[in-house]
Design a protein around this motif. Structure first.
Motif, PDB file in Angstrom:
ATOM      1  N   UNK A 146      13.766   3.243  -3.072  1.00 45.54           N
ATOM      2  CA  UNK A 146      13.525   2.196  -2.079  1.00 45.54           C
ATOM      3  C   UNK A 146      12.067   2.122  -1.637  1.00 45.54           C
ATOM      4  N   UNK A 147      11.217   3.027  -2.165  1.00 44.93           N
ATOM      5  CA  UNK A 147       9.791   3.000  -1.812  1.00 44.93           C
ATOM      6  C   UNK A 147       8.953   3.432  -3.008  1.00 44.93           C
ATOM      7  N   UNK A 148       7.724   2.890  -3.064  1.00 44.31           N
ATOM      8  CA  UNK A 148       6.770   3.347  -4.058  1.00 44.31           C
ATOM      9  C   UNK A 148       6.780   2.562  -5.348  1.00 44.31           C
ATOM     10  N   UNK A 149       6.044   3.082  -6.329  1.00 44.50           N
ATOM     11  CA  UNK A 149       5.855   2.385  -7.597  1.00 44.50           C
ATOM     12  C   UNK A 149       7.119   2.245  -8.417  1.00 44.50           C
ATOM     13  N   UNK A 150       8.101   3.138  -8.198  1.00 46.82           N
ATOM     14  CA  UNK A 150       9.351   3.057  -8.955  1.00 46.82           C
ATOM     15  C   UNK A 150      10.416   2.238  -8.256  1.00 46.82           C
ATOM     16  N   UNK A 151      10.013   1.380  -7.338  1.00 48.39           N
ATOM     17  CA  UNK A 151      10.947   0.586  -6.539  1.00 48.39           C
ATOM     18  C   UNK A 151      11.996  -0.085  -7.423  1.00 48.39           C
ATOM     19  N   UNK A 152      13.285   0.130  -7.067  1.00 46.71           N
ATOM     20  CA  UNK A 152      14.368  -0.511  -7.802  1.00 46.71           C
ATOM     21  C   UNK A 152      14.918   0.297  -8.951  1.00 46.71           C
ATOM     22  N   UNK A 153      14.334   1.459  -9.252  1.00 46.96           N
ATOM     23  CA  UNK A 153      14.851   2.300 -10.341  1.00 46.96           C
ATOM     24  C   UNK A 153      16.062   3.093  -9.859  1.00 46.96           C
ATOM     25  N   UNK A 154      16.967   3.401 -10.793  1.00 50.01           N
ATOM     26  CA  UNK A 154      18.243   4.019 -10.449  1.00 50.01           C
ATOM     27  C   UNK A 154      18.500   5.268 -11.276  1.00 50.01           C
ATOM     28  N   UNK A 155      19.352   6.125 -10.742  1.00 46.08           N
ATOM     29  CA  UNK A 155      19.943   7.264 -11.440  1.00 46.08           C
ATOM     30  C   UNK A 155      21.259   7.584 -10.746  1.00 46.08           C
ATOM     31  N   UNK A 156      22.051   8.454 -11.346  1.00 47.31           N
ATOM     32  CA  UNK A 156      23.340   8.820 -10.756  1.00 47.31           C
ATOM     33  C   UNK A 156      23.360  10.307 -10.431  1.00 47.31           C
ATOM     34  N   UNK A 157      23.752  10.650  -9.230  1.00 47.90           N
ATOM     35  CA  UNK A 157      23.859  12.058  -8.826  1.00 47.90           C
ATOM     36  C   UNK A 157      25.068  12.682  -9.516  1.00 47.90           C
ATOM     37  N   UNK A 158      24.889  13.876 -10.093  1.00 46.80           N
ATOM     38  CA  UNK A 158      26.015  14.566 -10.730  1.00 46.80           C
ATOM     39  C   UNK A 158      26.429  15.831  -9.970  1.00 46.80           C
ATOM     40  N   UNK A 159      25.913  15.974  -8.736  1.00 44.51           N
ATOM     41  CA  UNK A 159      26.319  17.055  -7.842  1.00 44.51           C
ATOM     42  C   UNK A 159      25.798  16.697  -6.449  1.00 44.51           C
ATOM     43  N   UNK A 160      26.084  17.528  -5.466  1.00 52.50           N
ATOM     44  CA  UNK A 160      25.538  17.300  -4.130  1.00 52.50           C
ATOM     45  C   UNK A 160      24.038  17.566  -4.155  1.00 52.50           C
ATOM     46  N   UNK A 198       5.037  -0.350  -1.580  1.00 54.20           N
ATOM     47  CA  UNK A 198       6.077  -1.351  -1.332  1.00 54.20           C
ATOM     48  C   UNK A 198       7.428  -0.679  -1.096  1.00 54.20           C
ATOM     49  N   UNK A 199       8.242  -1.307  -0.236  1.00 53.74           N
ATOM     50  CA  UNK A 199       9.539  -0.723   0.062  1.00 53.74           C
ATOM     51  C   UNK A 199      10.578  -1.776   0.386  1.00 53.74           C
ATOM     52  N   UNK A 200      11.837  -1.386   0.247  1.00 53.12           N
ATOM     53  CA  UNK A 200      12.945  -2.249   0.631  1.00 53.12           C
ATOM     54  C   UNK A 200      13.765  -1.528   1.699  1.00 53.12           C
ATOM     55  N   UNK A 201      14.521  -2.314   2.455  1.00 52.25           N
ATOM     56  CA  UNK A 201      15.324  -1.743   3.533  1.00 52.25           C
ATOM     57  C   UNK A 201      16.791  -1.680   3.118  1.00 52.25           C
ATOM     58  N   UNK A 233      15.026  -6.742 -10.737  1.00 51.82           N
ATOM     59  CA  UNK A 233      13.991  -7.721 -10.383  1.00 51.82           C
ATOM     60  C   UNK A 233      14.170  -8.219  -8.947  1.00 51.82           C
ATOM     61  N   UNK A 234      15.411  -8.315  -8.494  1.00 53.78           N
ATOM     62  CA  UNK A 234      15.668  -8.724  -7.107  1.00 53.78           C
ATOM     63  C   UNK A 234      15.049  -7.725  -6.142  1.00 53.78           C
ATOM     64  N   UNK A 235      15.283  -6.427  -6.384  1.00 57.21           N
ATOM     65  CA  UNK A 235      14.736  -5.407  -5.498  1.00 57.21           C
ATOM     66  C   UNK A 235      13.215  -5.366  -5.570  1.00 57.21           C
ATOM     67  N   UNK A 236      12.668  -5.596  -6.757  1.00 56.63           N
ATOM     68  CA  UNK A 236      11.208  -5.656  -6.886  1.00 56.63           C
ATOM     69  C   UNK A 236      10.641  -6.786  -6.037  1.00 56.63           C
ATOM     70  N   UNK A 237      11.325  -7.923  -6.038  1.00 57.91           N
ATOM     71  CA  UNK A 237      10.829  -9.083  -5.281  1.00 57.91           C
ATOM     72  C   UNK A 237      10.934  -8.878  -3.775  1.00 57.91           C
ATOM     73  N   UNK A 238      11.815  -7.991  -3.338  1.00 57.74           N
ATOM     74  CA  UNK A 238      12.020  -7.743  -1.919  1.00 57.74           C
ATOM     75  C   UNK A 238      11.039  -6.709  -1.359  1.00 57.74           C
ATOM     76  N   UNK A 239      10.280  -6.073  -2.234  1.00 54.67           N
ATOM     77  CA  UNK A 239       9.370  -5.017  -1.801  1.00 54.67           C
ATOM     78  C   UNK A 239       8.325  -5.518  -0.810  1.00 54.67           C
ATOM     79  N   UNK A 240       8.201  -4.846   0.333  1.00 54.86           N
ATOM     80  CA  UNK A 240       7.236  -5.206   1.374  1.00 54.86           C
ATOM     81  C   UNK A 240       6.198  -4.098   1.464  1.00 54.86           C
TER      82      UNK A 240
END
Length: 334
Positions: free
Chosen positions: A218-232, A273-276, A261-268
Motif C-alpha cells: 500500500x506504500x512505496x515503489x511496489x504499490x499494488x504488488x501482491x503475495x500470499x501469506x503461508x503462515x502467521x 505514493x500510497x493508497x488507503x 493498475x487501479x491501485x497504481x492510479x490511486x497512489x497519493x
C-alpha cells in the motif's frame, strides 16, 4: 607431541573434543561432529543438473535435540586460532546459532552474538570453554525468556517414531516459533512468485496476517504488488492484508491481481505514493456464485499453464536458433 604434524581430525579428537567434554557437555546427546546440514545447492545447466558443495560443520553443540546453541569450526595447528571463524559464522547464520567458535587446538576464538559474555569476540584457553548451562543461560537472557517460556522451549518436540530429524531450515523455523517469534515482512522486496521469503523475525505483533491472507503493498515503489501469506506473519505499515470471507480465496487473489493498475492510479504522494484502506474497499467486485468462482479459478489456472508452456517453447526455440546461427557462422568462417 608436535601439534603442527597432526591432522585436523587429530586436533579434534585430542584437544577440542576433550575441552568441550571437560566443560560439562554431554558427548552422546549434546555434541554432534561433522554434521552435514545441507546436501548442496542444485545447479541447473540446460537439461543437466548437479549438486554444489555440501555444508558440514565440524561441531554443532545442542541444548536439546534439534535446538543448536553453538558451532565450532576446527583447523589443523598450521592455521591460526581464528582461521575457521568466517566459515563458522556462515554456518551459524544458516543454523540460527548465537555462539560461534574457531579452534586450531591451542584454544578457542569465541564470537558471542548476544554480547552477554562481555565481549563480542575473545580468545579462550582450552580449559575455559563455556559450559552448556552458561550458553543456555545467555541464550534465554538474550531472548528475554521468562520461566514459562523457558519451560515451553525445554519441552521436547513431538516425535513420530520415524527417526527423521527436521531439515536445518525447518529446525530454525520451529525454534523461532517456539521462542515466540513470527516472520516479519517489510515490503514487496521480500515477495516471490507466490509466497514471501522470510529473513526477519520479531516478537512484536502489531499488525499480523494469517495463513491464506493476501498481502497488498500500500506504500512505496511496489504499490499494488501482491503475495500470499503461508503462515502467521507480522507486517509493516507498507503492507495491508486482505482476508477472504464467504468468497474463494484464489478468486479474490485473481481479482486483486487484475486491479494492479487501479491501485497504481490511486497512489497519493510523489516521493512515497500510497493508497488507503478505503481505496481498497471502494474497488467494486461482482461476485458470481461460489461454484462459479471455483470454476473460473480452475479455468484461469489452466490457461496460465498453457501460456507458461508456450513461453517455454518460445524460449527453447530461441535458444536453438541462437545455437544454429552460431554453428552456421563457425562453418562460414572456417
Amino acid at each position: 607431541m608436535n601439534k603442527k604434524a597432526l591432522s585436523e581430525r587429530d586436533i579434534c579428537s585430542k584437544f577440542i573434543t576433550p575441552a568441550i567434554v571437560q566443560a560439562g557437555w554431554d558427548l552422546q546427546n549434546q555434541i554432534r561432529e561433522e554434521l552435514t546440514f545441507t546436501a548442496g545447492r542444485v545447479i541447473v545447466r540446460g537439461r543437466m543438473h548437479s549438486r554444489g558443495e555440501k555444508r558440514r560443520a565440524d561441531y554443532v553443540l545442542f541444548h536439546k535435540k534439534n535446538l543448536p546453541l553453538a558451532v565450532i569450526e576446527a583447523k589443523d595447528n598450521k592455521h591460526s586460532l581464528g582461521s575457521g571463524m568466517q566459515q563458522a559464522l556462515a554456518y551459524s547464520e544458516a543454523l540460527d546459532v548465537l555462539f560461534v567458535f574457531s579452534s586450531n587446538g591451542d584454544g578457542f576464538l569465541f564470537h558471542d552474538k548476544t554480547g552477554l559474555s562481555g565481549k563480542t569476540e575473545q580468545e579462550l584457553a582450552l580449559d575455559a570453554f563455556p559450559s552448556a548451562q552458561q550458553l543456555w543461560q545467555w541464550y534465554c537472557q538474550y531472548h528475554g525468556f521468562k520461566a514459562a517460556a523457558v519451560q515451553l522451549v525445554d519441552t521436547p518436540y513431538y516425535d513420530d517414531g520415524s527417526g527423521r530429524s527436521p531439515r536445518y531450515y525447518q529446525m530454525t523455523a520451529i525454534n523461532r516459533n517456539e521462542n515466540g517469534c513470527v516472520p516479519y515482512i517489510t515490503g514487496p522486496a521480500e515477495f516471490s512468485d507466490i509466497f514471501p521469503t522470510y529473513n526477519k523475525y520479531t516478537f512484536e505483533k502489531k499488525a499480523v496476517a494469517n495463513s491464506g491472507d493476501i498481502l497488498i503493498t500500500c506504500k512505496g515503489g511496489g504499490l499494488g504488488k501482491f503475495n500470499t501469506a503461508n503462515c502467521e506473519i507480522a507486517i509493516s505499515r507498507q503492507l495491508m492484508a486482505a482476508r477472504a470471507i464467504l468468497v474463494d480465496s484464489q478468486f479474490l487473489e485473481l481479482f486483486l491481481h487484475s486491479s494492479y493498475e487501479y491501485f497504481q492510479s490511486k497512489g497519493v504522494g510523489i516521493a512515497i505514493p500510497g493508497i488507503s484502506r478505503e481505496d481498497i474497499l471502494e474497488k467494486t467486485c461482482f461476485l458470481p456464485p461460489l461454484s462459479e468462482q471455483k470454476r473460473m479459478v480452475k479455468r484461469t489456472n489452466e490457461l496460465m499453464e498453457m501460456c507458461n508452456g508456450i513461453a517455454y517453447k518460445l524460449l527453447v526455440s530461441k535458444q536453438i536458433q541462437t545455437t544454429f546461427a552460431g554453428a552456421l557462422l563457425e562453418q562460414v568462417v572456417a
